[in-house]
Design an enzyme around this catalytic site. Sequence first.
Site, PDB file in Angstrom:
ATOM      1  N   SER A   1      55.256  43.502  37.493  1.00  0.00           N
ATOM      2  CA  SER A   1      54.926  42.378  36.325  1.00  0.00           C
ATOM      3  C   SER A   1      53.723  42.984  35.329  1.00  0.00           C
ATOM      4  O   SER A   1      52.809  43.413  35.805  1.00  0.00           O
ATOM      5  CB  SER A   1      54.275  41.319  37.218  1.00  0.00           C
ATOM      6  OG  SER A   1      53.961  40.219  36.349  1.00  0.00           O
TER       7      SER A   1
ATOM      8  N   LYS B   1      56.476  39.452  32.849  1.00  0.00           N
ATOM      9  CA  LYS B   1      54.925  39.149  32.453  1.00  0.00           C
ATOM     10  C   LYS B   1      54.594  38.103  33.014  1.00  0.00           C
ATOM     11  O   LYS B   1      55.355  37.041  33.201  1.00  0.00           O
ATOM     12  CB  LYS B   1      54.901  39.330  31.039  1.00  0.00           C
ATOM     13  CG  LYS B   1      53.409  38.912  30.630  1.00  0.00           C
ATOM     14  CD  LYS B   1      52.230  39.897  30.995  1.00  0.00           C
ATOM     15  CE  LYS B   1      50.968  39.194  30.975  1.00  0.00           C
ATOM     16  NZ  LYS B   1      49.860  40.444  31.518  1.00  0.00           N
ATOM     17  N   GLY B   2      53.402  37.714  33.606  1.00  0.00           N
ATOM     18  CA  GLY B   2      52.905  36.788  34.169  1.00  0.00           C
ATOM     19  C   GLY B   2      53.221  35.349  33.459  1.00  0.00           C
ATOM     20  O   GLY B   2      52.571  35.545  32.061  1.00  0.00           O
TER      21      GLY B   2
ATOM     22  N   GLY C   1      44.782  39.232  30.362  1.00  0.00           N
ATOM     23  CA  GLY C   1      44.412  37.765  30.123  1.00  0.00           C
ATOM     24  C   GLY C   1      45.642  36.895  30.309  1.00  0.00           C
ATOM     25  O   GLY C   1      45.464  35.844  29.577  1.00  0.00           O
TER      26      GLY C   1
ATOM     27  N   ASN D   1      57.141  36.220  37.520  1.00  0.00           N
ATOM     28  CA  ASN D   1      56.046  36.080  37.949  1.00  0.00           C
ATOM     29  C   ASN D   1      55.035  34.927  37.167  1.00  0.00           C
ATOM     30  O   ASN D   1      55.006  34.907  36.074  1.00  0.00           O
ATOM     31  CB  ASN D   1      55.124  37.470  37.292  1.00  0.00           C
ATOM     32  CG  ASN D   1      53.893  37.610  38.003  1.00  0.00           C
ATOM     33  OD1 ASN D   1      52.801  37.112  37.507  1.00  0.00           O
ATOM     34  ND2 ASN D   1      53.542  38.309  39.157  1.00  0.00           N
TER      35      ASN D   1
ATOM     36  N   CYS E   1      45.212  37.926  39.710  1.00  0.00           N
ATOM     37  CA  CYS E   1      45.243  38.241  38.441  1.00  0.00           C
ATOM     38  C   CYS E   1      43.612  38.180  38.323  1.00  0.00           C
ATOM     39  O   CYS E   1      42.999  37.153  38.050  1.00  0.00           O
ATOM     40  CB  CYS E   1      45.742  37.511  37.319  1.00  0.00           C
ATOM     41  SG  CYS E   1      45.272  38.354  35.680  1.00  0.00           S
TER      42      CYS E   1
ATOM     43  N   ASN F   1      47.960  43.650  43.422  1.00  0.00           N
ATOM     44  CA  ASN F   1      47.483  43.615  42.172  1.00  0.00           C
ATOM     45  C   ASN F   1      46.320  44.382  41.861  1.00  0.00           C
ATOM     46  O   ASN F   1      45.987  45.347  42.761  1.00  0.00           O
ATOM     47  CB  ASN F   1      47.129  41.976  41.986  1.00  0.00           C
ATOM     48  CG  ASN F   1      47.364  41.768  40.555  1.00  0.00           C
ATOM     49  OD1 ASN F   1      47.300  42.351  39.500  1.00  0.00           O
ATOM     50  ND2 ASN F   1      47.967  40.445  40.330  1.00  0.00           N
TER      51      ASN F   1
ATOM     52  N   GLY G   1      50.995  50.052  43.675  1.00  0.00           N
ATOM     53  CA  GLY G   1      49.714  50.575  43.532  1.00  0.00           C
ATOM     54  C   GLY G   1      49.666  51.921  43.272  1.00  0.00           C
ATOM     55  O   GLY G   1      49.516  52.807  44.173  1.00  0.00           O
TER      56      GLY G   1
ATOM     57  N   THR H   1      51.827  51.165  36.260  1.00  0.00           N
ATOM     58  CA  THR H   1      51.281  51.859  35.372  1.00  0.00           C
ATOM     59  C   THR H   1      52.343  53.159  34.890  1.00  0.00           C
ATOM     60  O   THR H   1      52.167  53.682  33.856  1.00  0.00           O
ATOM     61  CB  THR H   1      49.985  52.347  36.096  1.00  0.00           C
ATOM     62  OG1 THR H   1      49.484  51.200  36.164  1.00  0.00           O
ATOM     63  CG2 THR H   1      49.155  53.109  35.199  1.00  0.00           C
TER      64      THR H   1
HETATM   65  C1  LIG Z   1      48.771  46.078  31.623  1.00  0.00           C
HETATM   66  C2  LIG Z   1      49.002  45.439  32.619  1.00  0.00           C
HETATM   67  C3  LIG Z   1      49.306  43.995  33.038  1.00  0.00           C
HETATM   68  C4  LIG Z   1      49.414  43.411  34.068  1.00  0.00           C
HETATM   69  N1  LIG Z   1      50.042  42.092  34.110  1.00  0.00           N
HETATM   70  C5  LIG Z   1      50.204  41.478  35.420  1.00  0.00           C
HETATM   71  C6  LIG Z   1      50.732  39.945  35.271  1.00  0.00           C
HETATM   72  O1  LIG Z   1      50.915  39.272  34.404  1.00  0.00           O
HETATM   73  N2  LIG Z   1      50.995  39.686  36.621  1.00  0.00           N
HETATM   74  C7  LIG Z   1      50.658  40.167  37.692  1.00  0.00           C
HETATM   75  O2  LIG Z   1      51.060  39.888  38.727  1.00  0.00           O
HETATM   76  N3  LIG Z   1      50.437  41.593  37.762  1.00  0.00           N
HETATM   77  C8  LIG Z   1      50.192  42.033  36.497  1.00  0.00           C
HETATM   78  N4  LIG Z   1      49.544  43.478  36.591  1.00  0.00           N
HETATM   79  C9  LIG Z   1      49.482  44.194  37.713  1.00  0.00           C
HETATM   80  C10 LIG Z   1      50.816  45.203  38.033  1.00  0.00           C
HETATM   81  O3  LIG Z   1      51.830  44.271  38.344  1.00  0.00           O
HETATM   82  C11 LIG Z   1      50.617  45.962  39.450  1.00  0.00           C
HETATM   83  O4  LIG Z   1      50.412  45.009  40.454  1.00  0.00           O
HETATM   84  C12 LIG Z   1      49.187  46.876  39.338  1.00  0.00           C
HETATM   85  O5  LIG Z   1      49.172  47.556  37.870  1.00  0.00           O
HETATM   86  C13 LIG Z   1      49.437  47.922  40.396  1.00  0.00           C
HETATM   87  O6  LIG Z   1      50.474  48.673  40.367  1.00  0.00           O
HETATM   88  P1  LIG Z   1      50.442  50.032  39.571  1.00  0.00           P
HETATM   89  O7  LIG Z   1      49.246  50.791  39.700  1.00  0.00           O
HETATM   90  O8  LIG Z   1      51.912  50.788  39.728  1.00  0.00           O
HETATM   91  O9  LIG Z   1      50.357  50.065  37.970  1.00  0.00           O
HETATM   92  C14 LIG Z   1      49.490  44.169  35.237  1.00  0.00           C
HETATM   93  C15 LIG Z   1      48.999  45.426  35.323  1.00  0.00           C
HETATM   94  C16 LIG Z   1      48.849  46.268  34.081  1.00  0.00           C
HETATM   95  C17 LIG Z   1      48.518  47.533  33.965  1.00  0.00           C
END
Ligand SMILES: Cc1cc2nc3c(=O)[nH]c(=O)nc-3n(C[C@H](O)[C@H](O)[C@H](O)COP(=O)(O)O)c2cc1C
Lengths: 252, 252, 308, 308
Positions: free
Chosen positions: D29, D53-54, D80, D107, D137, D199, D250, D273
């Site tokens: 997400s 996206k959330g 945000g 999400n 979040c 998250n 993660g 990421t």
């Molecule tokens: C730019 C960005 C926006 C994110 N927006 C959301 C979101 O809207 N809702 C949510 O549950 N997680 C959100 N996340 C968290 C990711 O879904 C994920 O849990 C977190 O980045 C860890 O995974 P990763 O290390 O593979 O990025 C966001 C992460 C990033 C980097």
Amino acid sequence: MTTDLYTVISNKQVAPSIFSMTVKDHLNLPVQPGQFHMLKTLAAEPLLPRPLSINDVENETLTFLYEVKGDGTKNLAALTTGQQLRITGPLGQGFNIDGIVGNARLPKVLLVAGGIGIAPFKYLARSLAKKATVSLAAGFRSNPYAIDDLKEFVDDIKIATEDGSYGVEGRVTLVFNPVDFDVVIACGPTPMMRAVKEMCKQAKVKCILSMEARMACGIGACLGCTIRTTKGMLRVCADGPVFDANEVIFND
Amino acid sequence: MTTDLYTVISNKQVAPSIFSMTVKDHLNLPVQPGQFHMLKTLAAEPLLPRPLSINDVENETLTFLYEVKGDGTKNLAALTTGQQLRITGPLGQGFNIDGIVGNARLPKVLLVAGGIGIAPFKYLARSLAKKATVSLAAGFRSNPYAIDDLKEFVDDIKIATEDGSYGVEGRVTLVFNPVDFDVVIACGPTPMMRAVKEMCKQAKVKCILSMEARMACGIGACLGCTIRTTKGMLRVCADGPVFDANEVIFND
Amino acid sequence: MTKESLAQVPDLSVDLCKITLKNPVIAASGTCGFGLELMHFYHPSVLGGFSTKGLTLYPRPGNHGIRLHETRAGLMNSIGLQNPGTEVFVKEILPKIRGLTNCLIANVGGSDFDDYIEAVEMVSAADVDMIELNISCPNVKCGGMAFGIRTQDAAAIVKAVRPACKKPLMVKLSPNAHDLVEVALAVQDEGADCLSLVNTFSALAIDVYTRKPVFNNVTAGLSGPAIKPIALRMTRDVAKAVQIPVVGMGGIETGIDAIEFIMAGATAVQVGTAGMVQPDILPKIIDEMAQFMASQGISNLKEIQGII
Amino acid sequence: MTKESLAQVPDLSVDLCKITLKNPVIAASGTCGFGLELMHFYHPSVLGGFSTKGLTLYPRPGNHGIRLHETRAGLMNSIGLQNPGTEVFVKEILPKIRGLTNCLIANVGGSDFDDYIEAVEMVSAADVDMIELNISCPNVKCGGMAFGIRTQDAAAIVKAVRPACKKPLMVKLSPNAHDLVEVALAVQDEGADCLSLVNTFSALAIDVYTRKPVFNNVTAGLSGPAIKPIALRMTRDVAKAVQIPVVGMGGIETGIDAIEFIMAGATAVQVGTAGMVQPDILPKIIDEMAQFMASQGISNLKEIQGII
Ligand SMILES: Cc1cc2nc3c(=O)[nH]c(=O)nc-3n(C[C@H](O)[C@H](O)[C@H](O)COP(=O)(O)O)c2cc1C
Ligand SMILES: Cc1cc2nc3c(=O)[nH]c(=O)nc-3n(C[C@H](O)[C@H](O)[C@H](O)COP(=O)(O)OP(=O)(O)OC[C@H]3O[C@@H](n4cnc5c(N)ncnc54)[C@H](O)[C@@H]3O)c2cc1C
Ligand SMILES: Cc1cc2nc3c(=O)[nH]c(=O)nc-3n(C[C@H](O)[C@H](O)[C@H](O)COP(=O)(O)OP(=O)(O)OC[C@H]3O[C@@H](n4cnc5c(N)ncnc54)[C@H](O)[C@@H]3O)c2cc1C
Ligand SMILES: Cc1cc2nc3c(=O)[nH]c(=O)nc-3n(C[C@H](O)[C@H](O)[C@H](O)COP(=O)(O)O)c2cc1C
Ligand code: FES
Ligand code: FES
């Protein structure tokens, strides 16, 4: 838009901390002036790719003009001929040539560059040549660079340097008056963009800005690169980087 | 022992995935055979420096012989002449030449190398030359390497390859009998070291091992590189890497 | 140097529980042995101080198997508090290292109340300047981190140890605490003179080929640049909440990193992993801090401490 | 391909709450928009699924100021929850993206109970396959992570939302939870069908030159390779404790990383990421998982799931 490994043809310093890198454009995708690519060497750090504007497209090569600022651009500067890097692009909404030229015959276009903001203007000037009368106003802290590159495509060049080492001493906004032009297109640091927008507004001249923001995805997916606009928070990478100045809200 | 930037004089591949790198030894510190250095390129990743044995010391240069295994050694292999890297050393307790030679006149010393375990033996053989009769038993998976380097200092060479492509087919333990020697010195993978220790024990021949462990500090401060010994957990980096085989406890 | 330029030399000294450190950079426990190894690269007296390898009442051989594992921008360790015990420390090691620094911090761990109390009693009676109570080591089976997770456990061990401690008591908090700020406040209430944080994060690495955890203990402690943004946030959270000084750490590699921790509210910092990556990094960090202060017109760290 | 070699092609499919994913790799997400941008690089149907996206009940403009900041092997973000709101999602976006995947995860975030309930009700009544309830979040003032910190808050929000949710309910846990395992168990008890974690970690970055936090909100969420060892440990802790499936994430960058999460007990994984660092990485991760399985003689992920 694609992501692939590209091979460096040449990568050389053209001025203090300014480099020009040309890569083989083996995919030969259509590129608009004002679009950009995300570039990342094969090093693990820094994690994210770096956005660079298209400086020029020619003979199945892509050229980037860039200033070394931190680790990302330092890594780029260390690349040598034959080495590979990952490039994703072309990305974003570039300059709309038809929109700029409009119905006018040879409209007068001014390009305003602040420092490395000159990067996208070579390919833009090349694309505008013969369709418009193109002038350039370029500001630098000290020694100018990348000017000779543009001479072929530009009818008039005015230069300002903050230390007065070349051209007019002071800001680039001293060397032009928007009323002399049909369209003003600016790329440079935020204070310059803000000033150019204001000058054009007063003069009631159309103004187009190429904006910057820190980016992660570069493709419009993460909403990390937004700026405030009259249409809400817009993504520099996907909705821009080129915006109508009237849309951009600077008081952030 | 110091930490400094060193300049690469040459860095070339000598066999598949085996490289030899020579750096300018501008500090010219005394180095014992069997000591090692911690090496790290200027790249951020991997985080930790990598331990490499001294392959040779000559004319104000240091040479390392290394196998590319992961990112650390990959980075080392990418270095070119003139580039810099950080080297900390010399580190650890090397081979005690006087102890090896003892009171005997020209004692018979066997060096047993498993693969890249041959790295420390060039400088060791050079140091033992004329003080001992030195034989080499070297085992490789396939094509041998770095053997020619040693010919000058070694009286007798026996080679085993696991695929039989050269010398005796099978493990290096097939090509020697410890009873023929006064001292056996081994460096290589753990199963080989364990076997050599056992053979020497049976034959009641003195056996010396150069051990490996993952390291962080390399200087004895973090206790990360310990092995089990009859004297407790000892640090490979500071108490070793050279140990009397009788001290080393393998059943970990 | 003229009087004027002398006057502009930034003052890096800080007061930590009435001890004046010549600068706020302390070598972190477990990464600089007992200070002797540093001497190959610089004299430890150039540092603000150093914290010894974690000491326990009885000697400990430490953990078997792999003890170190690298991750992206991080280091996992499972040393398991290998140390010669408090008695050997006091009798044999301390005399050799006493002269190396005017802020010699003895890091003390344990596995039950009695061990902790006795160890702190013995070490704090010796000629050390401060005790750093490690209630946060994730690498020993019984005790260590267990005390640092729940507020009541942390409070209880500090309460028990406090009367036995004859020197300023620094309590080292765990980033794995359930409620870090609550732990910090409770530990302060029980008489800690200052706090240090963070110890390593409980983390896991798996060898997919053997289908086993890399470490015999399954989990191990993560340190290094990877954790810096979290450690910095935790340092600010705690510094905002407590009245006693906080010593921040976690991933510091540069003078700028150290300045960030000061701005987040730390009085001093510790540097661990980075000093193993490059053994002369601590003096460089001190120099970079001084350069930053000079360039920004900061004459004393108090001007920026906790500014965020 | 002969029958024999076909039989040896590893089966990457997994069952998640009665939905069969063709492989366990889900785009995380917030890092893949609504799936449309992925199409420039590959068709999203090659993935196990993707999470939008959330979404919040009302449109949100998101945060001002800097939204992204890079750290060593990590990325901090403070978006945000910029999103067009659930109504626009259901009416305008969903029809365009419905065909992209057979596991479309919506999400959903919120700032109070009523918002959460109404948003979940609206979205889960639409043609999505699963709801991922974001109680973690760290980048919105009121709500979001607040619900994911304390066990009773997490339990309360899941309890409130559960009756409104007409689809399988995945609850996304916060690594900042006081007691993550306790939260996971409580959320399971309140009727979550599966869990996702982690998250982002609450983290801080300071611009030492302006003496201000980099982000307007002071803290921001840390993701990327830096956090992988901690996220992997948390995934194992939770997977060992609960009976429902766990989706781990993660810092996953490679197929081997993904296999580690499966071995730690995850049924599936999400990748965030890394997909922004290299937009075609998710299909590569899937390929690498298949290669690993083939080379190790693993025909089905069940053979290794939770083996650690
Ligand atoms: C730019 C960005 C926006 C994110 N927006 C959301 C979101 O809207 N809702 C949510 O549950 N997680 C959100 N996340 C968290 C990711 O879904 C994920 O849990 C977190 O980045 C860890 O995974 P990763 O290390 O593979 O990025 C966001 C992460 C990033 C980097
Ligand atoms: C659409 C677009 C096109 C661009 N085209 C060019 C180009 O053609 N040539 C060129 O030289 N540069 C260009 N830039 C800027 C370039 O991307 C940055 O200079 C580069 O990312 C810096 O990376 P670094 O790792 O070298 O420095 P970093 O270490 O990342 O940053 C150095 C300093 O710059 C700040 N910074 C980093 N990125 C940005 C950003 N995007 N906006 C504002 N501040 C930032 C950092 O906070 C830091 O203070 C462009 C940017 C965008 C968004
Ligand atoms: C005292 C000493 C002297 C050495 N001398 C030499 C030498 O002269 N030439 C040479 O080629 N190599 C030598 N080595 C080994 C060398 O240090 C490692 O091969 C190197 O650190 C691997 O780094 P990498 O980043 O390339 O691989 P990594 O990605 O770090 O590792 C590749 C594989 O090797 C494993 N591994 C990594 N380090 C070690 C270790 N220290 N022990 C056991 N397994 C490990 C990893 O788990 C992984 O499976 C020596 C080691 C020691 C301790
Ligand atoms: C190899 C190693 C050993 C450690 N041993 C101890 C110890 O004995 N006692 C202790 O309180 N902390 C110990 N630590 C934790 C460090 O003191 C420090 O809290 C942690 O590494 C975070 O800082 P850094 O990121 O600068 O390394 C150890 C850390 C490492 C890497
Ligand atoms: S950088 Fe991700 S939306 Fe622009
Ligand atoms: S590597 Fe630190 S003690 Fe040996």
